[in-house]
Write a protein that holds these residues in place. Structure first.
Motif, mmCIF file in Angstrom:
data_model
loop_
_atom_site.group_PDB
_atom_site.id
_atom_site.type_symbol
_atom_site.label_atom_id
_atom_site.label_comp_id
_atom_site.label_asym_id
_atom_site.label_seq_id
_atom_site.Cartn_x
_atom_site.Cartn_y
_atom_site.Cartn_z
ATOM 1 N N SER A 55 12.754 -10.808 -0.380
ATOM 2 C CA SER A 55 12.433 -9.914 0.734
ATOM 3 C C SER A 55 12.584 -8.436 0.380
ATOM 4 O O SER A 55 12.759 -7.599 1.266
ATOM 5 N N THR A 56 12.492 -8.112 -0.908
ATOM 6 C CA THR A 56 12.623 -6.719 -1.334
ATOM 7 C C THR A 56 11.592 -6.393 -2.410
ATOM 8 O O THR A 56 11.477 -7.104 -3.400
ATOM 9 N N ILE A 57 10.852 -5.318 -2.168
ATOM 10 C CA ILE A 57 9.890 -4.803 -3.138
ATOM 11 C C ILE A 57 10.583 -3.740 -3.978
ATOM 12 O O ILE A 57 11.271 -2.867 -3.448
ATOM 13 N N LYS A 93 0.849 -1.196 0.000
ATOM 14 C CA LYS A 93 0.000 0.000 0.000
ATOM 15 C C LYS A 93 0.882 1.244 0.000
ATOM 16 O O LYS A 93 1.895 1.288 0.698
ATOM 17 N N VAL A 94 0.473 2.228 -0.753
ATOM 18 C CA VAL A 94 1.098 3.546 -0.730
ATOM 19 C C VAL A 94 -0.011 4.534 -0.427
ATOM 20 O O VAL A 94 -1.043 4.546 -1.105
ATOM 21 N N VAL A 131 -3.940 0.152 -1.979
ATOM 22 C CA VAL A 131 -3.246 -1.015 -2.518
ATOM 23 C C VAL A 131 -2.753 -0.683 -3.924
ATOM 24 O O VAL A 131 -3.510 -0.167 -4.747
ATOM 25 N N VAL A 132 -1.471 -0.966 -4.180
ATOM 26 C CA VAL A 132 -0.872 -0.665 -5.478
ATOM 27 C C VAL A 132 -0.327 -1.940 -6.121
ATOM 28 O O VAL A 132 -0.140 -2.954 -5.451
ATOM 29 N N SER A 133 -0.072 -1.861 -7.411
ATOM 30 C CA SER A 133 0.492 -3.008 -8.131
ATOM 31 C C SER A 133 1.699 -2.613 -8.971
ATOM 32 O O SER A 133 2.187 -3.416 -9.760
ATOM 33 N N ASN A 134 2.196 -1.394 -8.804
ATOM 34 C CA ASN A 134 3.328 -0.911 -9.601
ATOM 35 C C ASN A 134 4.667 -1.304 -8.976
ATOM 36 O O ASN A 134 5.543 -0.486 -8.778
ATOM 37 N N TYR A 135 4.799 -2.588 -8.680
ATOM 38 C CA TYR A 135 6.028 -3.096 -8.071
ATOM 39 C C TYR A 135 6.256 -4.532 -8.528
ATOM 40 O O TYR A 135 5.374 -5.183 -9.080
#
Length: 144
Positions: free
Chosen positions: A47-49, A32-33, A37-41
């Motif tokens: 263990s890293t987004i 979440k930003v 909820v976002v999907s731009n990742y």
């Protein structure tokens, strides 16, 4: 209390954020930003987004484990072999869901306690205002 969430504040330039909680599937990780909820990742590693563009300066960032509990990870059929790995996976799924629920309940209790304190303060202020109003009416009546 188990760690099921990592929080950060965006600075407008950082695109990678790490987290330390285990999960069963990447689908169980929610990002979440600014509470959306976002999907731009994508996952840079386990263990890293990695965001495609850096979250805005000051934006709250949450990386949350939200284990899917709509169905068991492993399904058993009559007459089939039961593998320890499948049992362990189903146990882990349940364990993670319980940890997440426990953290949510703890947060809800804390919020409820804060709300009660705020309500009690408001009640005290209202009672003081009512007393002051009564005093003002009495003083005004005496002045007549």
């Amino acid at each position: 209390m188990a760690i099921t969430k990592s929080t950060y504040t965006g600075n407008g330039s950082t695109t990678q954020y790490t987290f330390s909680f285990p999960y069963l599937s990447e689908d169980d990780v929610v990002v979440k930003v600014a509470s959306v909820v976002v999907s731009n990742y994508s996952f840079a590693n386990s263990s890293t987004i990695l965001f495609t563009s850096a979250p805005a300066n000051g934006a709250s960032i949450e990386i949350i484990r939200d284990t899917n509990i709509n169905q068991a990870e492993a399904t058993f059929f009559s007459g089939s072999a039961i593998r320890a790995e499948d049992l362990n996976t189903n146990f882990t799924q349940t364990f993670y869901a319980v940890q997440e629920t426990d953290n949510e309940v703890t947060g809800a209790v804390s919020n409820a306690s804060t709300a009660l304190t705020t309500a009690n303060t408001a009640l005290s202020t209202a009672n003081t205002a009512a007393t002051d109003a009564t005093t003002a009416v009495t003083t005004a009546s005496t002045a007549l």
